[in-house]
Design a protein around this motif. Structure first.
Motif, short mmCIF file in Angstrom:
data_model
loop_
_atom_site.label_atom_id
_atom_site.label_comp_id
_atom_site.label_asym_id
_atom_site.label_seq_id
_atom_site.Cartn_x
_atom_site.Cartn_y
_atom_site.Cartn_z
N ARG A 102 -17.78 -11.47 22.25
CA ARG A 102 -16.47 -11.81 21.70
C ARG A 102 -15.74 -10.56 21.20
NH1 ARG A 102 -15.22 -16.43 24.12
NH2 ARG A 102 -16.37 -18.25 23.38
N TRP A 103 -16.49 -9.58 20.69
CA TRP A 103 -15.87 -8.35 20.20
C TRP A 103 -15.26 -7.56 21.36
CZ3 TRP A 103 -18.73 -6.93 15.20
CH2 TRP A 103 -17.87 -6.26 14.31
N VAL A 104 -15.96 -7.53 22.49
CA VAL A 104 -15.41 -6.84 23.67
C VAL A 104 -14.15 -7.55 24.16
CG1 VAL A 104 -15.84 -6.26 26.09
CG2 VAL A 104 -17.60 -5.81 24.36
N GLN A 105 -14.14 -8.87 24.12
CA GLN A 105 -12.95 -9.60 24.54
C GLN A 105 -11.77 -9.29 23.64
OE1 GLN A 105 -14.81 -13.48 24.37
NE2 GLN A 105 -14.96 -13.62 26.61
N PHE A 106 -12.00 -9.24 22.33
CA PHE A 106 -10.92 -8.81 21.43
C PHE A 106 -10.52 -7.38 21.73
CE2 PHE A 106 -10.22 -6.37 17.43
CZ PHE A 106 -8.88 -6.68 17.29
N LEU B 132 0.56 -13.82 24.19
CA LEU B 132 -0.01 -14.23 22.91
C LEU B 132 -1.53 -14.30 23.09
CD1 LEU B 132 2.28 -17.20 21.74
CD2 LEU B 132 2.60 -14.74 21.41
N VAL B 133 -2.25 -13.75 22.14
CA VAL B 133 -3.71 -13.73 22.20
C VAL B 133 -4.25 -14.43 20.96
CG1 VAL B 133 -5.78 -12.29 22.26
CG2 VAL B 133 -3.73 -11.60 23.54
N ALA B 134 -5.18 -15.33 21.16
CA ALA B 134 -5.88 -15.98 20.06
C ALA B 134 -7.34 -15.55 20.15
CB ALA B 134 -5.74 -17.49 20.14
N PHE C 229 -7.97 -6.78 24.34
CA PHE C 229 -6.60 -7.08 23.92
C PHE C 229 -6.33 -6.51 22.53
CE2 PHE C 229 -7.50 -10.14 27.24
CZ PHE C 229 -6.35 -10.05 28.01
N SER C 230 -6.77 -5.29 22.31
CA SER C 230 -6.46 -4.54 21.09
C SER C 230 -5.81 -3.22 21.52
CB SER C 230 -7.72 -4.31 20.25
OG SER C 230 -8.61 -3.43 20.91
N PRO C 231 -5.26 -2.45 20.58
CA PRO C 231 -4.56 -1.22 21.00
C PRO C 231 -5.44 -0.24 21.76
CG PRO C 231 -3.93 -1.83 18.78
CD PRO C 231 -5.05 -2.75 19.16
N ILE C 232 -6.65 0.02 21.28
CA ILE C 232 -7.57 0.95 21.93
C ILE C 232 -8.93 0.28 22.00
CG2 ILE C 232 -8.74 3.19 21.79
CD1 ILE C 232 -5.80 3.53 22.37
N LEU C 233 -9.54 0.25 23.19
CA LEU C 233 -10.88 -0.33 23.33
C LEU C 233 -11.90 0.81 23.36
CD1 LEU C 233 -12.02 -3.12 25.82
CD2 LEU C 233 -13.52 -1.37 24.92
N ARG C 234 -12.67 0.89 22.27
CA ARG C 234 -13.68 1.95 22.15
C ARG C 234 -14.99 1.32 21.72
NH1 ARG C 234 -15.42 4.37 17.70
NH2 ARG C 234 -13.62 3.47 16.60
N LEU C 235 -15.95 1.26 22.63
CA LEU C 235 -17.29 0.80 22.28
C LEU C 235 -17.97 1.86 21.43
CD1 LEU C 235 -18.35 -0.53 25.79
CD2 LEU C 235 -17.58 -1.89 23.85
N HIS D 158 -8.84 -1.93 32.07
CA HIS D 158 -8.24 -0.91 32.93
C HIS D 158 -7.16 -1.50 33.84
CE1 HIS D 158 -10.41 3.12 32.83
NE2 HIS D 158 -10.79 2.48 31.74
N ARG D 159 -7.33 -2.74 34.24
CA ARG D 159 -6.29 -3.38 35.05
C ARG D 159 -5.01 -3.58 34.25
NH1 ARG D 159 -7.09 -8.43 37.89
NH2 ARG D 159 -5.57 -7.47 39.29
N LEU D 160 -5.13 -3.70 32.94
CA LEU D 160 -3.96 -3.91 32.07
C LEU D 160 -3.16 -2.64 31.81
CD1 LEU D 160 -5.48 -6.34 29.42
CD2 LEU D 160 -3.37 -6.78 30.69
N VAL D 161 -3.65 -1.48 32.21
CA VAL D 161 -2.99 -0.23 31.84
C VAL D 161 -1.53 -0.17 32.27
CG1 VAL D 161 -2.97 2.28 32.22
CG2 VAL D 161 -5.09 1.12 31.55
#
Length: 767
Positions: free
Chosen positions: A430-434, A519-521, A437-443, A474-477
């Motif tokens: 769930r954290w990866v899914q958020f 919109l993201v929930a 859809f967050s400003p920067i995705l950094r594991l 990456h597809r969302l870039v």
């Protein structure tokens, strides 16, 4: 910087100065010596703005300043609660909409310096929007910049307030904030992809092997974050700790320049972690040059203390400590300042100094913590070391969206959490899914052999879901990069920006606007054991909404629970939404402009989107009456041709046709049970592509019977209960009667709301 306001915007007395910066923003200063501050501060760098219309009235010893948005009343004496007030216009109740000096405003919050060590919600610093219509930034104690760009502590004893009086026009309040504090810079396109980070003692071979494995698994990453083990950490105790360091650990990285080149060859940029607080010790490779730059005798081996207020030290800090490492191939720096807001000069915050001067020096990106209003000028934000828990995840969507209230749009969280907690594969997913859809995705994760975020280290289905969302990021870039260029507002916004007069918009802390179209929930709680579904309370504005990940369709104008299995989260768009994606199923690491573009189009209303790329802009227009998407021609340089796939979520039963410059062209059409796609190859970017699906198309009706059966079939409940629920829900009776009968069955709340979601998704008119 243009810190001196137009004199025509100023109303001044012997001890006070009032500057009307915009129709909804006023600066209020009071100084006993009558000396006022015209230098730029950490917050206010531009006060030279177009002078708005305002009126000044004087009567009975009182001064009034009136604009179209506020009425300021002042007794011209020392600022007091009874002598200085501001009433906000715009139809807000007078009972709540009057600010008085000395009374803290009840704003909607801004952000915080760090989430270090947090396990859930924390208090937030002020923002510039409020349901009462006013908010205040106190700039009295900020440090200042001189004409040469150097700094000094703020004036002692001055009062310097900025009152935002925009009512419920939250977007304009943020735009006014940017007008005075400077706009957020456009971050590099490569920063919008996935970042890999782990506190782990990698060797050059193990790190490159990791990148190879990512490639084989189809996991794209655009930034490699190398934590502190890149430098020497096991140091002689007489030097202190190994927390600070500037010397490559050659046992791990024998040839740093070659290692960084090979990372670049893989399509990633690189940032190194630095904790600068301990200065430069004698064992550092750069110590002799640093000592020489500061006229020290290196033979003494005396440590060189970190002093960000010393101009010579700061110059050497960049030119000696960092420049050589940058020549090796370091692209930007992770400034991990954890040593408080104090320096040798009272009022000078080292974190502010590091953020400001690092960004000026690098010119591209800085990765550091938030230091107060104005920090948006130095992206990207590192939110700190959070506890691995559902409570931490639940706070982050709210925290990220609320930061827009202080203009701070580029938070980067430790996706998956940093330390402590327990292993929970559902939580990690769930954290990866958020994160997608967050400003920067950094594991990221702490230095613990059991803490790791590689998707292949998780069992199915978590592994496959993480992989899907990392690819989706990456597809969302193309979409994200366009939002990156959008002037005036951050990427992630609270729902109340869309409808500030609707109470429900303030009651969905896990939901937010993601750019202009989505919109993201976020789902931030575990799934119910019986239904196998997690749920999130969601407010849908008026209109018809399509989940672009599942093609489910909902009537808006209400609050409801949305339920999803582990494979997905609610990501919704309304009619006219246009979302460009990289057309590759597995995008490359370096997210350059794609040769194949997929455009999601949600039918139901006209839509417009201008795709912004580094060298070109391409207009995309959806015409609902004609049922036609018009793409191009592109303005600017870039690609010569492009393959286009146009996908219509929740649209079936249509036969798409394509033309280029009004001439029919061959196309590949794909249909499934819930959506339709059409692909046209090798379209010149200078041409106009048209995709038609027939006049006035509407989203499909949900397959209520099929969805209901699937939801019940997967539920871990008694078979007899499943049968009874199914018979009740599908009976040939009015919906209101069926819902009443379902409520009387005594079902668990999670099952009842899961069934209700399906029955009510598109049938509000039947009740």
């Amino acid at each position: 910087m243009r810190p001196v306001a137009d004199p025509a915007a100023v109303v001044r007395g012997e001890h006070y100065r009032i500057t009307v910066l915009t129709d909804g923003l006023v600066r209020l200063e009071y100084a006993e010596d009558g000396v006022f501050e015209d230098r730029a501060s950490t917050f206010a760098v531009n006060r030279l703005l177009p002078v708005p219309e305002f009126r000044v009235r004087e009567s009975d010893g009182r001064l009034e300043v009136v604009t179209s948005r506020f009425r300021l009343t002042y007794d011209r004496g020392p600022f007091t609660t009874s002598g200085l007030s501001l009433a906000v216009g715009g139809g807000i109740s007078a009972y709540h909409s009057v600010w008085r000096y000395g009374q803290p405003p009840r704003d909607l919050g801004g952000t915080a310096r760090t989430l270090d060590d947090t396990d859930g919600a924390i208090p937030l610093e002020p923002g510039v929007v409020s349901r009462t219509g006013f908010a205040v930034i106190d700039d009295s104690h900020s440090f200042l910049f001189d004409d040469e760009g150097w700094v000094s502590a703020g004036n002692v004893g001055r009062t310097d307030l900025y009152v935002f009086a925009y009512g419920h026009d939250y977007a304009e309040a943020v735009r006014a904030f940017y007008a005075v504090s400077g706009p957020p810079p456009v971050v590099p396109r490569w920063a919008l992809g996935n970042w890999w980070s782990r506190h782990h003692a990698y060797t050059d071979e193990s790190y490159l092997a990791l990148l190879d494995r990512f490639g084989r698994e189809g996991l794209p990453f655009s930034v490699g974050v190398i934590d502190m083990d890149w430098h020497l950490t096991d140091v002689d105790p007489r030097h202190g700790s190994g927390w600070t360091g500037y010397t490559w650990n050659r046992a791990l990285f024998p040839d740093p320049a070659e290692f960084l080149k090979r990372v670049h060859d893989n399509g990633l940029r690189v940032t190194l972690n630095v904790h600068p607080a301990d200065g430069v010790r004698s064992y550092e490779q750069a110590y002799p040059a640093m000592a020489a730059a500061l006229d020290r005798d290196p033979s003494t081996a005396e440590p060189i203390a970190f002093d960000v207020t010393d101009r010579r030290f700061l110059t050497a800090y960049f030119e000696v400590l960092h420049r050589g490492l940058e020549a090796d191939g370091v692209d930007f720096w992770w400034l991990d300042w954890q040593s408080g807001p104090y320096s040798r000069i009272a009022g000078i915050d080292p974190l502010w100094m590091l953020n400001h001067f690092h960004f000026l020096d690098n010119g591209k990106l800085t990765f550091s913590r938030y230091a107060g209003p104005g920090s948006h000028r130095y992206p990207v934000g590192f939110s700190g070391d959070t506890v691995i828990s559902w409570a931490s995840l639940a706070f982050q969507p709210f925290f990220t969206a609320t930061a827009a209230n202080i203009g701070y749009g580029w938070w980067s969280h430790d996706i998956g959490g940093h330390f402590f907690g327990v292993r929970d594969d559902e939580l990690a997913t769930r954290w990866v899914q958020f994160g997608c859809f967050s400003p920067i995705l950094r594991l990221h994760s702490a230095k613990n052999p059991f803490l790791h975020k590689e998707p292949w280290s998780f069992p199915s289905p978590a592994r496959e879901v993480m992989t899907t969302f990392l690819r989706l990021r990456h597809r969302l870039v193309p979409y994200l990069h366009t939002m990156n260029h959008r002037a005036g507002l951050p990427l992630v916004l609270p729902m109340y920006y869309r409808s500030p007069g609707t109470d429900e918009a303030y009651e969905v802390p896990g939901q937010y606007q993601f750019g202009t179209e989505l919109l993201v929930a976020a789902i931030t709680s575990p799934a119910d054991r019986r239904t196998g579904l997690a749920r999130v309370r969601t407010w849908l504005p008026e209109g018809t909404w399509v989940d672009v990940l599942t093609d489910l369709v909902y009537d808006g104008g209400r609050t409801l629970y949305l339920h999803r299995d582990l494979a997905t989260i609610p990501v919704l768009a309304t009619g006219g939404a246009i979302v460009p994606l990289d057309g590759a199923a597995v995008p490359a690491n370096d997210p350059v402009e794609p040769e194949h573009l997929e455009v999601l189009v949600v039918v139901g209303a006209d839509g417009s989107f201008d795709l912004v790329e580094d060298a070109a802009t391409t207009p995309l227009r959806w015409r609902q009456d004609q049922g036609e998407l018009v793409a191009g021609p592109a303005a600017g340089a870039g690609l010569v041709t492009r393959t286009w796939t146009t996908t219509f979520p929740a649209l079936t039963g249509v036969d798409p046709v394509a033309s280029v410059d009004n001439l029919p062209v061959p196309a590949e059409i794909h249909r499934d049970e819930t959506r339709t796609s059409i692909t046209v190859r090798d379209v010149p970017v200078t041409a106009t592509l048209r995709i038609g699906v027939g006049a006035r198309p509407r989203p499909r009706r949900n397959d209520v019977a099929g969805l209901l059966f699937t939801r019940l079939d997967r539920a871990q409940i008694a078979y007899a209960t499943k049968t009874r629920v199914h018979e009740t829900a599908t009976a040939d009776r009015p919906l209101a009667i069926r819902l009443s009968a379902l409520q009387a069955l005594g079902l668990d709340d999670e099952l009842l709301t899961a069934i209700g979601e399906i029955l009510l998704a598109q049938t509000l008119e039947e009740i």
